[in-house]
Design an enzyme around this catalytic site. Structure first.
Site, PDB file in Angstrom:
ATOM      1  N   LYS A  54       8.837  13.349  -3.231  1.00 56.02           N
ATOM      2  CA  LYS A  54       8.515  11.918  -3.208  1.00 56.02           C
ATOM      3  C   LYS A  54       9.759  11.115  -2.824  1.00 56.02           C
ATOM      4  O   LYS A  54       9.691  10.162  -2.042  1.00 56.02           O
ATOM      5  CB  LYS A  54       7.991  11.480  -4.593  1.00 56.02           C
ATOM      6  CG  LYS A  54       6.600  12.032  -4.898  1.00 56.02           C
ATOM      7  CD  LYS A  54       6.149  11.780  -6.338  1.00 56.02           C
ATOM      8  CE  LYS A  54       4.811  12.470  -6.619  1.00 56.02           C
ATOM      9  NZ  LYS A  54       4.323  12.356  -7.985  1.00 56.02           N
ATOM     10  N   GLN A  98       6.294  11.337 -13.954  1.00 54.19           N
ATOM     11  CA  GLN A  98       5.719  12.588 -13.443  1.00 54.19           C
ATOM     12  C   GLN A  98       5.043  13.358 -14.576  1.00 54.19           C
ATOM     13  O   GLN A  98       5.600  13.528 -15.658  1.00 54.19           O
ATOM     14  CB  GLN A  98       6.840  13.433 -12.796  1.00 54.19           C
ATOM     15  CG  GLN A  98       6.358  14.679 -12.093  1.00 54.19           C
ATOM     16  CD  GLN A  98       5.447  14.402 -10.889  1.00 54.19           C
ATOM     17  OE1 GLN A  98       5.551  13.368 -10.246  1.00 54.19           O
ATOM     18  NE2 GLN A  98       4.549  15.322 -10.598  1.00 54.19           N
ATOM     19  N   ASP A 121       0.808   4.868  -9.553  1.00 55.04           N
ATOM     20  CA  ASP A 121      -0.143   5.981  -9.692  1.00 55.04           C
ATOM     21  C   ASP A 121      -1.559   5.454  -9.935  1.00 55.04           C
ATOM     22  O   ASP A 121      -2.530   6.206  -9.823  1.00 55.04           O
ATOM     23  CB  ASP A 121       0.224   6.853 -10.902  1.00 55.04           C
ATOM     24  CG  ASP A 121       1.145   8.015 -10.538  1.00 55.04           C
ATOM     25  OD1 ASP A 121       0.996   8.560  -9.429  1.00 55.04           O
ATOM     26  OD2 ASP A 121       1.991   8.362 -11.381  1.00 55.04           O
TER      27      ASP A 121
END
Ligand code: GUN
Length: 297
Positions: A54, A98, A121
């Protein structure tokens, strides 16, 4: 029949190119860069690779990024305090934690603490609710990547029978919602499906998957969908990534299913690259929203 291969990597590259152009415009307009901070707790090897990928993708598209690494012994309270600081930092536009988090951490409390305006997200209850109501702030990255892939491969889902296999909060449930909407991220033909969701308690699952014009699989079991579960000519999107020895395989048995499907995504190189592209898009949109109307924050 030998299926057409849906090249997610090429589509992700095209989207990333579009985003890079938009990021340049953003930087000229606001004299700053969109910024993403990824929070990584512990040493999980797969998570380290994902977060690093990412970061590289951000760098390539002109988005600033930072990885906040915290030890595996971090407590929930310490992680919440770190998120409070990132929420309050106006130079940070997007935050992601994460997953998976170590077992000692209360993941629900942690995800709920991210400012929904920075929740790239789209896991927060507010962002999930907005998406379900068809007025999204951000779309969750993997389901959004699937919708982009279908549309950019000119596969309309409007009026079609879509079967989603898997009901996770991250993939299955939001996919159901996106396919059901009246308007999709790429217009009405990228929505308006008749949707069925199968899961571990579904009876006669193969009978249901065999009805699908479009079969979207996110069950987390290697090579689990076989040719006998697929209608001839169906489009099959494999959202799984499983390690089998030293190989990565999807949830779909590619070799047999590609003999009956009309189109199929490979693993790797299918949906995976799109997840990262959509994260870049969400970070850019978050920054645009925050800098265009800072008083509303
Ligand atoms: N772990 C696996 N997939 C994801 C994702 O999309 N977002 C985050 N934050 N963690 C993940």
């Amino acid at each position: 029949m030998t299926a057409r291969i849906l090249d997610g990597k090429a589509i992700a590259n095209a989207i990333r190119q579009e985003i890079s152009v938009e990021v340049s415009t953003f930087r000229e307009k606001f004299s700053t860069s969109p910024k993403l901070v990824a929070v990584l707790v512990g040493e999980d090897p797969a998570s380290q690779v994902y977060v690093r990928n990412k970061e590289i993708a951000c760098q390539k598209s002109g988005i600033e990024s930072d990885i906040r690494r915290l030890s595996a012994t971090t407590t929930t309270e310490e992680l919440l305090a770190a998120l409070d600081a990132l929420n309050a930092d106006s130079s940070v536009h997007g935050i992601l934690v994460q997953l998976p988090l170590p077992d000692i951490i209360d993941a629900r409390r942690v995800l709920d603490r991210i400012d929904p305006k920075k929740d790239v997200d789209a896991f927060s209850p507010e962002n999930v609710g907005l998406m379900f109501q068809g007025r999204p702030r951000f779309l969750p990255c993997t389901p959004h990547g699937v919708m982009q892939l279908l549309d950019r491969c000119e596969i309309a889902i409007q009026g079609k029978e879509v079967v989603v296999v898997g009901r996770s909060d991250i993939v299955g449930k939001p996919l159901v919602s996106l396919c059901l909407q009246k308007n999709g991220p790429r217009g009405p033909s990228n929505a308006n499906a008749t949707v069925t969701c199968c899961h571990s308690q579904t009876h006669e699952l193969a009978q249901i998957t065999r009805r699908a014009d479009i079969l979207l699989v996110a069950i987390g079991k290697p090579n689990w969908v076989t040719a006998s579960m697929v209608k001839p000519g169906a489009v099959v999107v494999d959202i799984g990534i499983n390690r089998l020895g030293d190989r990565l395989v999807g949830d779909v048995d590619f070799d047999s299913v590609s003999q009956v499907a009309s189109a199929i995504t490979p693993v790797p190189g299918g949906v995976g690259p799109l997840t990262i592209a959509m994260l870049l898009e969400n970070t850019l949109r978050a920054a645009e929203q925050q800098l265009s109307s800072p008083s509303k924050l």
